[in-house]
Design a protein around this motif. Structure first.
Motif, PDB file in Angstrom:
ATOM      1  N   UNK A   1       0.812  -1.210   0.000  1.00 57.41           N
ATOM      2  CA  UNK A   1       0.000   0.000   0.000  1.00 57.41           C
ATOM      3  C   UNK A   1       0.853   1.271   0.000  1.00 57.41           C
ATOM      4  N   UNK A   2       2.168   1.131  -0.072  1.00 55.46           N
ATOM      5  CA  UNK A   2       3.030   2.296   0.016  1.00 55.46           C
ATOM      6  C   UNK A   2       3.692   2.614  -1.314  1.00 55.46           C
ATOM      7  N   UNK A   3       4.515   3.662  -1.285  1.00 56.03           N
ATOM      8  CA  UNK A   3       5.213   4.063  -2.497  1.00 56.03           C
ATOM      9  C   UNK A   3       6.413   3.169  -2.735  1.00 56.03           C
ATOM     10  N   UNK A   4       7.152   3.446  -3.838  1.00 60.26           N
ATOM     11  CA  UNK A   4       8.287   2.630  -4.198  1.00 60.26           C
ATOM     12  C   UNK A   4       9.426   2.747  -3.199  1.00 60.26           C
ATOM     13  N   UNK A   5      10.234   1.693  -3.126  1.00 55.13           N
ATOM     14  CA  UNK A   5      11.333   1.671  -2.169  1.00 55.13           C
ATOM     15  C   UNK A   5      12.370   2.737  -2.473  1.00 55.13           C
ATOM     16  N   UNK A   6      12.639   2.985  -3.736  1.00 54.81           N
ATOM     17  CA  UNK A   6      13.621   4.018  -4.086  1.00 54.81           C
ATOM     18  C   UNK A   6      13.208   5.370  -3.527  1.00 54.81           C
ATOM     19  N   UNK A   7      11.927   5.694  -3.662  1.00 57.42           N
ATOM     20  CA  UNK A   7      11.447   6.974  -3.141  1.00 57.42           C
ATOM     21  C   UNK A   7      11.487   7.003  -1.616  1.00 57.42           C
ATOM     22  N   UNK A   8      11.147   5.881  -0.997  1.00 57.71           N
ATOM     23  CA  UNK A   8      11.164   5.826   0.469  1.00 57.71           C
ATOM     24  C   UNK A   8      12.563   6.076   1.003  1.00 57.71           C
ATOM     25  N   UNK A   9      13.543   5.373   0.447  1.00 54.70           N
ATOM     26  CA  UNK A   9      14.913   5.507   0.944  1.00 54.70           C
ATOM     27  C   UNK A   9      15.502   6.863   0.583  1.00 54.70           C
ATOM     28  N   UNK A  10      15.181   7.374  -0.605  1.00 56.63           N
ATOM     29  CA  UNK A  10      15.694   8.689  -0.987  1.00 56.63           C
ATOM     30  C   UNK A  10      15.147   9.771  -0.046  1.00 56.63           C
ATOM     31  N   UNK A  11      13.869   9.679   0.289  1.00 62.00           N
ATOM     32  CA  UNK A  11      13.290  10.645   1.229  1.00 62.00           C
ATOM     33  C   UNK A  11      13.938  10.544   2.603  1.00 62.00           C
ATOM     34  N   UNK A  12      14.217   9.327   3.041  1.00 52.34           N
ATOM     35  CA  UNK A  12      14.842   9.163   4.356  1.00 52.34           C
ATOM     36  C   UNK A  12      16.221   9.825   4.400  1.00 52.34           C
ATOM     37  N   UNK A  13      17.057   9.546   3.409  1.00 52.37           N
ATOM     38  CA  UNK A  13      18.407  10.127   3.417  1.00 52.37           C
ATOM     39  C   UNK A  13      18.355  11.648   3.264  1.00 52.37           C
ATOM     40  N   UNK A  14      17.387  12.145   2.490  1.00 49.33           N
ATOM     41  CA  UNK A  14      17.247  13.595   2.342  1.00 49.33           C
ATOM     42  C   UNK A  14      16.855  14.240   3.676  1.00 49.33           C
ATOM     43  N   UNK A  15      15.920  13.611   4.393  1.00 51.43           N
ATOM     44  CA  UNK A  15      15.535  14.153   5.701  1.00 51.43           C
ATOM     45  C   UNK A  15      16.685  14.069   6.699  1.00 51.43           C
ATOM     46  N   UNK A  16      17.438  12.978   6.638  1.00 51.21           N
ATOM     47  CA  UNK A  16      18.555  12.827   7.560  1.00 51.21           C
ATOM     48  C   UNK A  16      19.622  13.889   7.292  1.00 51.21           C
ATOM     49  N   UNK A  17      19.890  14.170   6.026  1.00 52.45           N
ATOM     50  CA  UNK A  17      20.868  15.212   5.698  1.00 52.45           C
ATOM     51  C   UNK A  17      20.354  16.585   6.116  1.00 52.45           C
ATOM     52  N   UNK A  18      19.059  16.811   5.928  1.00 54.39           N
ATOM     53  CA  UNK A  18      18.484  18.098   6.293  1.00 54.39           C
ATOM     54  C   UNK A  18      18.580  18.348   7.797  1.00 54.39           C
ATOM     55  N   UNK A  19      18.545  17.273   8.591  1.00 54.96           N
ATOM     56  CA  UNK A  19      18.689  17.428  10.035  1.00 54.96           C
ATOM     57  C   UNK A  19      20.149  17.443  10.477  1.00 54.96           C
ATOM     58  N   UNK A  20      20.982  16.620   9.834  1.00 55.79           N
ATOM     59  CA  UNK A  20      22.366  16.463  10.288  1.00 55.79           C
ATOM     60  C   UNK A  20      23.256  17.624   9.860  1.00 55.79           C
ATOM     61  N   UNK A  21      23.049  18.151   8.650  1.00 58.48           N
ATOM     62  CA  UNK A  21      23.954  19.194   8.155  1.00 58.48           C
ATOM     63  C   UNK A  21      23.917  20.456   9.033  1.00 58.48           C
ATOM     64  N   UNK A  22      22.744  20.968   9.450  1.00 61.50           N
ATOM     65  CA  UNK A  22      22.761  22.131  10.346  1.00 61.50           C
ATOM     66  C   UNK A  22      23.443  21.849  11.681  1.00 61.50           C
ATOM     67  N   UNK A  23      23.419  20.601  12.137  1.00 57.23           N
ATOM     68  CA  UNK A  23      24.086  20.270  13.392  1.00 57.23           C
ATOM     69  C   UNK A  23      25.602  20.316  13.253  1.00 57.23           C
ATOM     70  N   UNK A  24      26.089  20.186  12.027  1.00 56.45           N
ATOM     71  CA  UNK A  24      27.524  20.368  11.801  1.00 56.45           C
ATOM     72  C   UNK A  24      27.920  21.838  11.847  1.00 56.45           C
ATOM     73  N   UNK A  25      26.965  22.736  11.664  1.00 49.12           N
ATOM     74  CA  UNK A  25      27.244  24.177  11.609  1.00 49.12           C
ATOM     75  C   UNK A  25      26.254  24.910  12.508  1.00 49.12           C
ATOM     76  N   UNK A  26      26.344  24.737  13.794  1.00 48.76           N
ATOM     77  CA  UNK A  26      25.377  25.398  14.686  1.00 48.76           C
ATOM     78  C   UNK A  26      25.532  26.910  14.718  1.00 48.76           C
ATOM     79  N   UNK A  27      26.649  27.465  14.182  1.00 47.32           N
ATOM     80  CA  UNK A  27      26.883  28.905  14.208  1.00 47.32           C
ATOM     81  C   UNK A  27      26.267  29.608  13.002  1.00 47.32           C
TER      82      UNK A  27
END
Length: 576
Positions: free
Chosen positions: A155-181
């Motif tokens: 009932x869900x979307x394709x696996x490629x889209x699922x994993x791509x969205x996950x890594x994109x969200x993880x980068x969106x959260x992790x990258x600002x933590x590398x540069x808190x200033x």
């Protein structure tokens, strides 16, 4: 001599004459007592059953000779013989329906539980490694597992889209933590995710981990879903195929086979075995599932072997945390290079000035890390089983399923109500007209052979529409399973070269082992890159849209040594 002639004439009537020849029925008695006893036990009205044989001119199916059946009795016997035949067919295949149902339930529960174990292991170990920082961003990982379950449930979307969205969200959260200033605007973060998902792959913020995770989880999840769907399809097809419709010619042949001995007053005379085989072959003609049934079983067994070997679902779910840890390690170790590329493409975000707060100290490591070089027994689920055991049980249970439809007439005629036992096949039996031996040859089950069936007329047009539809369902399930065994998802038509090729399975196993052995503990916490120039001051970690808020405290990744997220590793973790 002349004196003896009168004596011989007196003794001649007392000498027995020749007995009934083969194939004739000796009428020793004209009583219907035995028939009345049998049908009375079946709650037939004895008022409709004569005490002695009567003329059978009124009969429609049985021979119109002396009979114990009225018209009403004959009609009821016709209905009863149809019900007996249907019951024997469904009873013969009940083990098959129960086996497929039980295997579907057990495999489905196992796959679902392995996803839950993987999610729980990731949460446990990341909580020990990242503490409150993981809790603030746990929704990313929970969302990943939720979408994986949706995909598994079709009932869900394709696996490629699922994993791509996950890594994109993880980068969106992790990258600002590398540069808190620095302050990151929504446009900058959108540019960041687009840059990370660019087709040229110039950024690779998490290294090769996204590709390897996609390769492993896609093959295993596609195979698991195709396998469970295949079991469900087979169960539904068998359940419907066992509900055999009885044509008029089949009904009359069944009555001649089973009901007419009762009408002739000889219910203890069992039908001849060859007579039964011809009748049942004709009734089941055009309704079997061969040869698609054996091809379907081959697809199931092939995919089951893949799931316990190169496409192991256990290893794939356990590797989710491994690949995420590797990706974060890569981002930490290559943060300077990744930052330069991002700033060149997306611009230089504005710095923010806040009072410097000391980052929280890293948590102490609890327990000891799992050593991937040590071979361990595959873990069992809460149900106390693992993939190897499930596949072994599956292979044992379905051993009887091969050739089921071809051997169904023999199984039905093995019932004592349908034919004489095979050990007594040479003895006189009911031939359809009386006591004797059944002389016509037993014909095969093919349409060409059934055209010569001596007992009933068979439709020469081939399988009926419902049977054709069931065969198509089996073929579709078989094609999906065989494609999944090669790493393809027919529902998505995935042409990615990483998920294609018959040799991909071995590469899958090698990738997982290599990933496990290259995982080493983090040597330092994930700290922001040093700012150049005098008077540089660290700021509190704060993402633009409140992504990393913690009450104004400085928030920076301070991971402990990365542990491989296996269920067996949970035992190594002591209380905090």
């Amino acid at each position: 001599m002349s004196a003896l002639r009168p004596l011989l004439l007196l003794l001649l009537p007392l000498c027995p004459g020749p007995g009934p020849g083969p194939g004739s029925e000796a009428k020793v008695t004209r009583s219907c007592a035995e028939t009345r006893q049998v049908l009375g036990a079946r709650r037939y009205s004895l008022n409709l059953i004569p005490s002695t044989l009567i003329s059978g001119e009124h009969l429609r199916v049985c021979p119109q000779e002396y009979t114990c059946c009225s018209s009403e009795t004959e009609q009821r016997l016709i209905r009863d013989t149809e019900a007996t035949f249907r019951g024997l067919v469904e009873g013969s295949g009940s083990f098959l329906v129960h086996s497929l149902t039980a295997r579907h339930r057990k495999f489905n529960e196992f796959f679902q539980e392995m996803l839950s174990i993987s999610q729980h292991s990731l949460a446990q170990l990341f909580s020990h490694s990242y503490g409150r920082l993981y809790a603030q961003h746990a929704s990313i990982f929970n969302g990943l597992f939720s979408q994986l379950r949706d995909y598994y449930a079709k009932s869900g979307e394709g696996l490629d889209d699922i994993l791509a969205d996950f890594w994109a969200q993880l980068l969106e959260r992790a990258f600002p933590l590398l540069h808190p200033q620095r302050r990151f605007s929504p446009d900058f973060l959108l540019c960041l995710t687009r840059l990370a998902s660019a087709t040229d792959g110039s950024l690779h913020p998490f290294g090769d981990s996204p590709r390897r995770l996609r390769l492993q989880i896609t093959r295993s999840l596609v195979a698991a879903r195709a396998f469970v769907q295949g079991l469900e399809t087979g169960r539904n097809v068998v359940r419907e195929a066992l509900k055999v419709p009885v044509s008029e010619s089949c009904s009359q042949a069944l009555m001649r086979l089973v009901g007419c001995p009762l009408c002739r007053g000889v219910p203890s005379l069992l039908p001849c075995r060859g007579f039964c085989l011809n009748v049942v072959h004709g009734c089941l003609s055009n309704r079997g599932l061969e040869p698609d049934w054996d091809d379907y079983l081959d697809g199931l067994l092939l995919l089951a072997e893949k799931l316990q070997g190169p496409f192991s679902f256990e290893l794939a779910t356990e590797s989710i945390g491994v690949k995420v840890s590797e990706g974060l390690m890569y981002l930490q170790e290559n943060s300077v290079k990744v930052t330069e590329k991002v700033f060149q493409q997306c611009g230089n975000p504005h710095p923010i000035s806040t009072r410097h707060r000391r980052a929280p100290a890293p948590r102490e490591e609890v327990g000891r890390p799992w050593r991937p070089g040590a071979e361990e027994e595959r873990p069992t689920t809460a149900a106390g089983t693992n993939m190897q055991r499930l596949v072994w049980e599956f292979r044992e249970r379905l051993g009887r399923a091969r050739g089921f439809w071809t051997g169904l007439p023999t199984t039905v005629c093995g019932d004592s109500r349908m034919a004489v036992d095979i050990s007594q096949e040479a003895a006189p039996c009911w031939t359809g007209t009386g006591r004797g031996r059944y002389l016509p040859p037993v014909v095969g089950s093919s349409v060409a052979e059934q055209l010569n069936n001596p007992e009933l007329e068979v439709d020469a047009s081939g399988p009926d529409l419902p049977t054709r539809r069931r065969r198509l369902q089996l073929r579709a399930a078989t094609a999906r399973m065989k494609a999944a065994a090669l790493g393809h998802d027919l529902d998505r038509h995935d042409d990615d070269e990483d998920a294609s090729g018959s040799g991909g399975g071995q590469q899958y196993a090698d990738d997982w082992k290599a990933g496990a052995e290259t995982l080493t503990p983090l040597g330092r916490p994930l700290l922001p890159p040093r700012r150049e120039g005098p008077g540089s001051r660290g700021g509190s970690s704060r993402s633009n849209q409140g992504r990393s808020r913690s009450g104004g405290a400085s928030v920076v990744f301070h991971p402990q040594p990365a542990l491989i997220l296996f269920p067996s590793a949970l035992a190594l973790l002591g209380p905090r």
